[in-house]
Design a protein around this motif. Sequence first.
Motif, PDB file in Angstrom:
ATOM      1  N   ARG A 206       0.847  -1.219   0.000  1.00  0.00           N
ATOM      2  CA  ARG A 206       0.000   0.000   0.000  1.00  0.00           C
ATOM      3  C   ARG A 206       0.868   1.248   0.000  1.00  0.00           C
ATOM      4  N   ARG A 207       1.900   1.187   0.847  1.00  0.00           N
ATOM      5  CA  ARG A 207       2.802   2.356   0.934  1.00  0.00           C
ATOM      6  C   ARG A 207       3.552   2.549  -0.387  1.00  0.00           C
ATOM      7  N   ALA A 208       3.909   1.445  -0.989  1.00  0.00           N
ATOM      8  CA  ALA A 208       4.623   1.541  -2.274  1.00  0.00           C
ATOM      9  C   ALA A 208       3.735   2.186  -3.329  1.00  0.00           C
ATOM     10  N   ARG A 209       2.469   1.766  -3.345  1.00  0.00           N
ATOM     11  CA  ARG A 209       1.549   2.331  -4.336  1.00  0.00           C
ATOM     12  C   ARG A 209       1.389   3.829  -4.114  1.00  0.00           C
ATOM     13  N   ARG A 210       1.305   4.200  -2.822  1.00  0.00           N
ATOM     14  CA  ARG A 210       1.143   5.624  -2.490  1.00  0.00           C
ATOM     15  C   ARG A 210       2.371   6.425  -2.948  1.00  0.00           C
ATOM     16  N   ARG A 211       3.512   5.863  -2.729  1.00  0.00           N
ATOM     17  CA  ARG A 211       4.751   6.574  -3.124  1.00  0.00           C
ATOM     18  C   ARG A 211       4.829   6.693  -4.643  1.00  0.00           C
ATOM     19  N   LEU A 212       4.429   5.642  -5.317  1.00  0.00           N
ATOM     20  CA  LEU A 212       4.472   5.678  -6.789  1.00  0.00           C
ATOM     21  C   LEU A 212       3.557   6.769  -7.341  1.00  0.00           C
ATOM     22  N   LEU A 213       2.357   6.867  -6.761  1.00  0.00           N
ATOM     23  CA  LEU A 213       1.372   7.802  -7.308  1.00  0.00           C
ATOM     24  C   LEU A 213       1.566   9.229  -6.805  1.00  0.00           C
ATOM     25  N   ARG A 214       2.077   9.340  -5.552  1.00  0.00           N
ATOM     26  CA  ARG A 214       2.213  10.680  -4.991  1.00  0.00           C
ATOM     27  C   ARG A 214       3.614  11.252  -5.186  1.00  0.00           C
ATOM     28  N   ASP A 215       4.626  10.517  -4.755  1.00  0.00           N
ATOM     29  CA  ASP A 215       5.992  11.069  -4.808  1.00  0.00           C
ATOM     30  C   ASP A 215       6.567  11.058  -6.213  1.00  0.00           C
ATOM     31  N   HIS A 216       6.085  10.132  -7.053  1.00  0.00           N
ATOM     32  CA  HIS A 216       6.626  10.049  -8.418  1.00  0.00           C
ATOM     33  C   HIS A 216       5.625  10.590  -9.433  1.00  0.00           C
ATOM     34  N   VAL A 217       4.859  11.562  -9.014  1.00  0.00           N
ATOM     35  CA  VAL A 217       3.825  12.083  -9.913  1.00  0.00           C
ATOM     36  C   VAL A 217       4.442  12.711 -11.165  1.00  0.00           C
ATOM     37  N   VAL A 218       5.568  13.362 -11.018  1.00  0.00           N
ATOM     38  CA  VAL A 218       6.218  13.995 -12.173  1.00  0.00           C
ATOM     39  C   VAL A 218       6.679  12.931 -13.163  1.00  0.00           C
ATOM     40  N   LEU A 219       7.263  11.874 -12.617  1.00  0.00           N
ATOM     41  CA  LEU A 219       7.733  10.794 -13.489  1.00  0.00           C
ATOM     42  C   LEU A 219       6.553  10.129 -14.192  1.00  0.00           C
ATOM     43  N   ALA A 220       5.461   9.928 -13.428  1.00  0.00           N
ATOM     44  CA  ALA A 220       4.275   9.306 -14.026  1.00  0.00           C
ATOM     45  C   ALA A 220       3.758  10.178 -15.174  1.00  0.00           C
ATOM     46  N   GLY A 221       3.711  11.481 -14.944  1.00  0.00           N
ATOM     47  CA  GLY A 221       3.243  12.397 -15.984  1.00  0.00           C
ATOM     48  C   GLY A 221       4.161  12.370 -17.193  1.00  0.00           C
ATOM     49  N   ALA A 222       5.461  12.422 -16.938  1.00  0.00           N
ATOM     50  CA  ALA A 222       6.433  12.419 -18.044  1.00  0.00           C
ATOM     51  C   ALA A 222       6.344  11.116 -18.831  1.00  0.00           C
ATOM     52  N   THR A 223       6.143  10.027 -18.110  1.00  0.00           N
ATOM     53  CA  THR A 223       6.028   8.721 -18.776  1.00  0.00           C
ATOM     54  C   THR A 223       4.800   8.701 -19.679  1.00  0.00           C
ATOM     55  N   ALA A 224       3.692   9.225 -19.162  1.00  0.00           N
ATOM     56  CA  ALA A 224       2.459   9.249 -19.956  1.00  0.00           C
ATOM     57  C   ALA A 224       2.669  10.074 -21.228  1.00  0.00           C
ATOM     58  N   ILE A 225       3.301  11.229 -21.075  1.00  0.00           N
ATOM     59  CA  ILE A 225       3.540  12.082 -22.250  1.00  0.00           C
ATOM     60  C   ILE A 225       4.454  11.356 -23.252  1.00  0.00           C
ATOM     61  N   ALA A 226       5.510  10.741 -22.726  1.00  0.00           N
ATOM     62  CA  ALA A 226       6.454  10.034 -23.608  1.00  0.00           C
ATOM     63  C   ALA A 226       5.759   8.908 -24.353  1.00  0.00           C
ATOM     64  N   LEU A 227       4.857   8.203 -23.655  1.00  0.00           N
ATOM     65  CA  LEU A 227       4.137   7.104 -24.303  1.00  0.00           C
ATOM     66  C   LEU A 227       3.247   7.623 -25.428  1.00  0.00           C
ATOM     67  N   VAL A 228       2.549   8.742 -25.134  1.00  0.00           N
ATOM     68  CA  VAL A 228       1.654   9.316 -26.145  1.00  0.00           C
ATOM     69  C   VAL A 228       2.467   9.751 -27.376  1.00  0.00           C
ATOM     70  N   VAL A 229       3.572  10.444 -27.125  1.00  0.00           N
ATOM     71  CA  VAL A 229       4.393  10.941 -28.245  1.00  0.00           C
ATOM     72  C   VAL A 229       4.963   9.766 -29.047  1.00  0.00           C
ATOM     73  N   THR A 230       5.469   8.777 -28.327  1.00  0.00           N
ATOM     74  CA  THR A 230       6.053   7.612 -29.018  1.00  0.00           C
ATOM     75  C   THR A 230       4.996   6.899 -29.836  1.00  0.00           C
ATOM     76  N   THR A 231       3.805   6.713 -29.231  1.00  0.00           N
ATOM     77  CA  THR A 231       2.727   6.035 -29.960  1.00  0.00           C
ATOM     78  C   THR A 231       2.368   6.826 -31.212  1.00  0.00           C
ATOM     79  N   ALA A 232       2.269   8.142 -31.059  1.00  0.00           N
ATOM     80  CA  ALA A 232       1.926   8.977 -32.219  1.00  0.00           C
ATOM     81  C   ALA A 232       2.988   8.846 -33.314  1.00  0.00           C
ATOM     82  N   LEU A 233       4.255   8.834 -32.899  1.00  0.00           N
ATOM     83  CA  LEU A 233       5.335   8.702 -33.884  1.00  0.00           C
ATOM     84  C   LEU A 233       5.301   7.341 -34.567  1.00  0.00           C
ATOM     85  N   VAL A 234       5.005   6.309 -33.780  1.00  0.00           N
ATOM     86  CA  VAL A 234       4.931   4.959 -34.365  1.00  0.00           C
ATOM     87  C   VAL A 234       3.790   4.898 -35.370  1.00  0.00           C
ATOM     88  N   VAL A 235       2.625   5.448 -34.959  1.00  0.00           N
ATOM     89  CA  VAL A 235       1.451   5.417 -35.840  1.00  0.00           C
ATOM     90  C   VAL A 235       1.743   6.212 -37.118  1.00  0.00           C
TER      91      VAL A 235
END
Lengths: 705, 327
Positions: A206-235
Amino acid sequence: MVGALVALSAGLAAFFATKITTFQPDELGYTHMAIALAGDPSLRTSEFGGSERLNQLYPLSLAPFYGLFGNVTAFALAHWWNALLMGSAVIPVYLLAREVLARRSTAYMAAAVAAVVPWLTLSSGQLTEVIAYPAGAWALFAMQRALAAPSWRADLLAIAAIAVATYGRLQLGILGPVFVAAVVLHELGWALTGGAVAGGRADALRRARRRLLRDHVVLAGATAIALVVTTALVVAGGLQQAFGYYGNTLGGQLLPDGMWRNAQANLTFLAFGLGVLPVAWTVGLILESAVAARARRVHAFAILACLTLAAIVITVARVNVIFNGAEVQERYVMFVVPVLVVGLLAGLFESRRPAITLLLGAGVVAALVATTDFRVIPSSFWFLVSPGMTAYLEVIAPRLGQVAAALGDPGISRFVLGGVAIVLAALLLAAGIRPGARRRKLVTSAIVASVFLFCATTTVYSFDRVVHGSAEYKGLGGSSVAGQDWIDRAVGADTPVSLLATQIGQVSDSREVWTAAEFWNRSVTAAYALSEPATTWHDGRFTEVGRDGRVVAREASRYVVVAARALSLGLVGGELARSPDGELRLVDAGGRRLRAAWTLRGVSDAGWLRLQRPATMTIAGRGTRCSIVRLELAVPRSAAESRSLHAGGGGLDRTVVVHPREARTVRLRACGSGTLRLRLAASVPATATAVGATIQLRSVSVEAA
Amino acid sequence: MTQRRWVAFVVAALLLAGCGDRAVRGAPAIESPVPAAACPPASPLRIDARVRVGRGAGPMTVAGDRLWTSRPAAGVLVSVGLRATPRAARPVRIGGAPVSLAAGLGSIYVADRDRDRILRLDPVTGKVVRLAAIQSPVKVAVSQAALFAISLDDGALHRLDPLTGVGTPLAIPALAPIDAVLEGGDLWILGGGDGGVSPFDERRNAFVRAGVRMPTRVVGAIAAGAGAVWAALPTARAVARIEPQTLSLGVLRASRGFAPTAVAVDGCSVWLGDSDGRVERIDPASGRMLGRPVRSGTALAALVADRGGVWASDPSDGTVVRVMPAG
């Protein structure tokens, strides 16, 4: 202390790197980009292939030198700069060690080892690795920080550091996915192993999940953006273009044949470069942490080390196999060295049982080493790009060969013996540092000291080989750079000069001569090739000499560089300068279309006369006159028989015998009116064994009688 | 350390050494010469067959039941049937200067030096196709998987697809490469400019070992066989033997007054030829002379071993001659 170590490292590198007087082919591109960036300051240039290369941090860092000074001075300054850059990697390695190790003193030890790693030899070349190495080390430090003490600021810093490292060298973009995977695996892994002690596994998760979503919010956001951009480039099918010159590395087979062997060889030689123990302890620490890490920071480091090692070694091996002829160049994988250096200290001081950790890691490394099968002929180049491998092949393998001979079978693989030696050494060391062993601290310190000494010795030896070479091969520092900018000096760096390139000797020799003119002289802006393959760095547009003696090179500049021993033509124009080695001459064509005073047809690019068809020499001119034709002739030294040359036409009827092992210069006087035509026919005895090796024209010159 | 630990230590090391030893034995070993018992005893040499093929005959290769030779100055290939009484077939005119022939993979490959091309000839139909364009090719060699061509002009080795001719050049670490033979997984290339022999590792597709410098500058030709690479050294009146694995060099003396310019090797003999048209043979292991030299003609350009004997090409009188041990 760290400052002193940076000074030691940079000083060691500078002592050798500043003695370098020659260059590697890749340096042509980066120095030209530096010149372009100096002329038009920006973060990226599209000139000299820059539009295809996203990684321009290194040429950008060289731009001030090339902007303020000529090529020769900038070359010298760049090597001082290289030494400083490589030495500066000690700082992020120390900081990384501080993040992982509990005691400051052990972090100093890591910094000390990092100060003398053999890959300092890279400072001998103007290559992107020189800046990517410290940039990569900073990225690893930032990633470790974000893993062990997550926060949005730490994530942001890590992402920025990875971006800078990628700008330094595109391959380090792999650290992005590594960072994301490391965060997830570390949080989950720590929850399932070490972190579960306090409140049970469910609570830890539970604590790990909280840290992933709260403390790594910037990384999560950057990852989402990178995935979208990569997918768009692949498509859109633009992913490969987005990676420019290196885009095709994204294609091809996913797991090509030979990839694992190449990865194994890379890891083996990294291990030998560092004295094996850092790799053994890092691998052992990774294995131990998978079960039970001692501290969160150590667990984070083990995950980071594991993923970085795997990602870099495997991606490099894949690219090596697909694009680089399966060569092993450690310069592509040395970015993992900071992790291995810190891994040594972490294995020694932060693992639960250092002796077991060592034995685990040594077992894996010994198996890898024993089954490796790779070799090259040692040379200065190989010491520069792969000091671990070359030092092994030149120094360690012959010693292992003596052991094999003593065992009665000289054919035993040196790698197998190396693997056995690793196991034996690991057993001895493990006995010395096992719990309860006497003088354990002394042994531990001796281990670090021996790794330091091994690395320092390998580094000095490798640098010496890079600069001075050996009896078998030439060093890269044996000559002088004085006067190499002879073209720039003669006409000014801003005056465009074209090369009219013919083959000088064999293709590899010819390439050396022409690219040197391009490397040291920024005034050279275009090249025309009269022989195939083109041996210039600039795209050599193929051209020819017309029957009327005109050279088809419409855009050629007034100033043209030709081979002093040009075999196919003598250019009309006055000579302005000669290269220091005398191989090239700068000709002022006077602003008119290029025209040949004489041409020679029917010889190969390297000057070999044909067996059946005579060569034809045409000397342009008007009225009745005489010309002196000088021919330097040679027959292969190993040939058993002499050859003969018959010269006819222009009043000539002369046969010249050329013996092997004596280059012969003949002077022919040809007379006639209008254009003179001479026939040069070689004959080879029917019993000649090397019947294909006729007579080679080494040089041709024509002057009025 | 206790005694028990020491025992464990030594056992582990021995186990590893044993495993390693097996791994090493997987590598191809040097092929030993045919045991002496299988080779005929030393005996005089005799001329077994003489076939007229035309003046200027030089390079040769054997493909099954045919011997192929070329006349570089005439641009002609000639084959000789070997089944019953050897006889020459009609010459095949290809033009250019065919300076090297190699048989393998069901074809005859030809290096045409003057027209910068590699040709493939179908030995059954006689059809000739242009396979690749290479500058001044002076040597072709065929392994079980690849075709190699050497460009004298570029100083490059071309590894070619035998069917399509596609391949990329690789710089040869030797000056003026002029000859090459296959032995022990390597292609051994003779540099005419420096007299060095450089091994190219076919499996690794690279030069991974430094070459060997011959003891004399003059090297007539190189050949492979009996598990070694051989170089004819006319000025030393000897033949050099290079061990492929260790690169060690040994020298075997030719008979008195014999200056070998050509060499061919089979399991039992090293055959030497000199430019005066004499042929002799020596034992590959001991260097012992196996009979007296025999004169095969007035001149000799090349040798090729075949069925216990050797073919010698005589460019002066335009013949190929088979020399066999008497009895």
